[in-house]
Each structure stands twice: as C-alpha cells, then as structure tokens.
Motif scaffolding. Structure first.
Motif, PDB file in Angstrom:
ATOM      1  N   PRO B 137      27.679  -2.098  45.046  1.00 41.17           N
ATOM      2  CA  PRO B 137      28.485  -3.322  45.119  1.00 41.17           C
ATOM      3  C   PRO B 137      29.217  -3.704  43.835  1.00 41.17           C
ATOM      4  O   PRO B 137      30.257  -4.351  43.919  1.00 41.17           O
ATOM      5  N   LEU B 138      28.730  -3.369  42.658  1.00 39.70           N
ATOM      6  CA  LEU B 138      29.407  -3.839  41.453  1.00 39.70           C
ATOM      7  C   LEU B 138      30.461  -2.865  40.940  1.00 39.70           C
ATOM      8  O   LEU B 138      31.065  -3.099  39.906  1.00 39.70           O
ATOM      9  N   ASP B 144      33.712  -3.847  51.328  1.00 41.99           N
ATOM     10  CA  ASP B 144      32.730  -4.202  52.342  1.00 41.99           C
ATOM     11  C   ASP B 144      33.426  -5.092  53.370  1.00 41.99           C
ATOM     12  O   ASP B 144      33.459  -6.310  53.237  1.00 41.99           O
ATOM     13  N   ASN B 147      31.044  -8.114  55.042  1.00 40.97           N
ATOM     14  CA  ASN B 147      30.593  -9.292  54.309  1.00 40.97           C
ATOM     15  C   ASN B 147      31.650  -9.898  53.394  1.00 40.97           C
ATOM     16  O   ASN B 147      31.546 -11.058  53.015  1.00 40.97           O
ATOM     17  N   MET B 148      32.649  -9.111  53.030  1.00 45.90           N
ATOM     18  CA  MET B 148      33.579  -9.579  51.998  1.00 45.90           C
ATOM     19  C   MET B 148      34.867 -10.095  52.596  1.00 45.90           C
ATOM     20  O   MET B 148      35.442  -9.495  53.489  1.00 45.90           O
ATOM     21  N   ILE B 149      35.328 -11.247  52.101  1.00 50.16           N
ATOM     22  CA  ILE B 149      36.652 -11.745  52.434  1.00 50.16           C
ATOM     23  C   ILE B 149      37.509 -11.499  51.209  1.00 50.16           C
ATOM     24  O   ILE B 149      37.257 -12.049  50.141  1.00 50.16           O
ATOM     25  N   LEU B 151      40.582 -11.684  48.653  1.00 51.47           N
ATOM     26  CA  LEU B 151      41.595 -12.688  48.302  1.00 51.47           C
ATOM     27  C   LEU B 151      42.921 -11.985  48.040  1.00 51.47           C
ATOM     28  O   LEU B 151      42.951 -11.007  47.312  1.00 51.47           O
TER      29      LEU B 151
END
Lengths: 191, 151
Positions: B137-138, B144, B147-149, B151
């Motif tokens: 994840p980092l 993802d 789970n991820m929105i 921007l």
C-alpha cells in the motif's frame, strides 16, 4: 425556601431549564396529582441519564476526554459516568477515524450494547472519512457504513462545546421520540 | 564521540561507504550487499557501539527505494544514519534483526507496506494488513479500486 418557584420577583432573569418535567401538577386537597404520559416520562428520564462508552480511536478522543473533564464537565447534562463496557453504556461517541480493521470491532461493541442505544459520530472522520476520504486504502468513509448514527458533529476535531451541543441535541431527540431506537420500537410487531 | 571523530572513525572502518552531507546527523550510504557485515561492525566495534536502532524506514523515490536506518549509541551518545539504495523491481536486503532485535518488527512493517524482502528474517509476514492482502500500500504506484477513491 422554594427554589423552584419561578413566579417570585427577580426570577425572570433565570430562564426556565430547557427540559422541564413533561407533565403538570393537578392540585387537589392534601397534595397534588401529577398528570403526564408514561412514554414522555420514560424519555425524559432516559435523556437525562445517558452513559457514554469509553471508546476513542484518535484525536477526537482527546477532545472527548476534555469534555468529560472538569472544565467542560459533561456530567452537568447527565453524561455522568463513562462506562468501560458496552453492556452498561447507552451512547457510543465515535471519537475518531474508523479503519477497515476497526469496523468489525465497532460493530460488535454496538451489538453488545443494551437497547435503547444511541450513536454520535464525532468529527470529520466519523461522519465521512474526513481528511482520509481520498487516496486511502484503509479508512471507512463514514462510521454510518457500519452502524446507524443519530447525531453528527462537524469539526476536525470538534471543540468540547460542539460535543456538548451534540449531546444536548441527542437529549432533545430522545425527548421528542425521534431517535432510530424509538422509531424501531413503535413499528407494529410481526405477529 | 563528536561528529568529526565519528566521521574519521567510520572513514577508516568502512572505506567503501560514502558520506552524505547537509543532514542533521552523520549519514553514510552503503551498498545493500555489504550491509550485513557493516551492520555487525557498527553494532559491535568497541568505541562505536551503535546498540540502539531507533528508526527503520523505507522511502519510495519512484525510481528506487531507500532503506534508512537511524542508529544511536546509548553509551557514547552519537547518532548515525545509514542509507541503502534498493532496486525497485526486486527490493532485497539482508535482515539486521540479529544485530538489533527491534528490527524484526520494523522489517515486517517495511515488508508489509513496501514489499521489501529481508533475507534471513526469522518471521517475514504481513504485520498490519490482513492475511492475503494483495499489493504493497505505501508504494507510490499502488492502486486499490475497491477501497481507494482517487482524487
């Protein structure tokens, strides 16, 4: 001295409390009879004795502790003792970010609380995910994805006054019978 | 030991290491393949005695990874930062959990979030993410869609 007598001179500068007892005294010889509705008395009693659950997941919890401590002192409004077990708590203040790994824990805590139970979503994280709405893989975008919420507070974190306002709003909601719990009870049974 | 003394001492002990200037603490760059021996030297050489690993981190520079080790001596009170550049497509470095016990969990964290493989680590598995999680994840290029929105 009759402290409760609001008709005496000078009493007008002390406004009546926002939650007067829901009923009236019908004077009779040798005393009086209180006339009221049982539901209203129950709601009145419940609204003035809400025990919060000891639950905080981030910086909002610091503000919540401050609200509980001497300066803001939420016991003045009936949030007397924070309970460290969901079995004895009436209200859960979601004070902080809920991550995906915390969500099942929050759900279990809510399920373990005895009815009637109420939920306050405190701060931006608990209402919508807040600063973690975008580009995060781990944060639940609002605690209401997990459990139903009665009162939302804006802020990051909200000041103690805002939390007190939310708690008093919850009391008003309970007194008017508008919380999710009360609406659920009033549904006709399936028998 | 002062910074100058530490620097000259390291210069004679590790001739292959290069110093990085401009930082608050004395910083050396090492080759990841030599890191295992260097770590042991830094930890056990009398006079250096860097017995405390107070921070272990990984940085994603998009072109490569950098492992950063912050070391301190609780006896002499000097601080040393060690950096090692890793290949982004195959990040691998030797574990230092045998020199500093705390590295065992810190390396698990770096493995969990960046996918750095620490060779000879006693128990290299995910720490924070759930079992069977896909991806690191980092990393800067982590995607993802569930789970991820974005921007």
């Amino acid at each position: 001295m009759d402290v409760g007598d609001h008709t005496r001179p000078g009493a007008e500068q002390f406004p009546r409390p926002a939650d007067p007892f829901p009923g009236e005294v019908h004077p009779t010889a040798g005393g009086g009879i209180v006339i009221s509705k049982l539901d209203e008395i129950i709601n009145w009693a419940r609204s003035n004795s809400l025990w919060p659950l000891v639950f905080g997941t981030s910086c909002c919890a610091i503000e919540m502790m401050s609200t509980a401590a001497a300066k803001y002192d939420w016991s003045r409004f009936g949030f007397e003792v924070a309970r460290a077990t969901p079995r004895q708590a009436d209200v859960i203040v979601i004070a902080g970010t809920i991550v995906n790994k915390m969500a099942p824990v929050l759900k279990r805590l809510y399920d373990q609380m005895a009815d009637p139970k109420y939920v306050i979503a405190m701060g931006a994280c608990a209402t919508s995910g807040g600063p973690f709405f975008y580009n995060t893989y781990s944060v639940v975008k609002g605690a209401d994805h997990v459990i139903p919420v009665d009162v939302y507070i804006a802020g990051c974190p909200p000041r103690p006054e805002a939390l007190l306002h939310a708690l008093i709003t919850l009391q008003e909601k309970i007194r008017s019978g508008a919380t999710r719990e009360q609406i659920k009870v009033e549904k006709p049974s399936r028998s | 030991m002062t910074k100058e003394e530490l620097k000259s001492r390291l210069g004679e002990l590790l001739p292959s290491a290069t110093f990085e200037e401009g930082a608050e603490w004395t910083t050396i760059m090492v080759d990841p393949s030599a890191w295992k021996d260097i770590a042991r030297q830094l930890r056990f050489t009398p006079g250096l005695d860097l017995d405390y690993l107070f921070c272990l981190s990984c940085v994603d520079w998009k072109t490569h990874f950098t492992m950063v080790y912050h070391l301190e001596s609780t006896i002499h009170r000097h601080i040393l930062v060690v950096k090692a550049k890793l290949d982004r497509s195959d990040p691998e470095i030797a574990t230092v959990s045998d020199c500093w016990r705390t590295a065992e969990f810190h390396e698990r964290e770096a493995y969990d979030l960046f996918g750095v493989r620490f060779t000879d680590h006693p128990d290299l598995r995910r720490l924070f993410m759930t079992e069977g999680w896909n991806g690191w994840p980092l990393r800067k290029d982590y995607e993802d869609p569930v789970n991820m929105i974005k921007l």
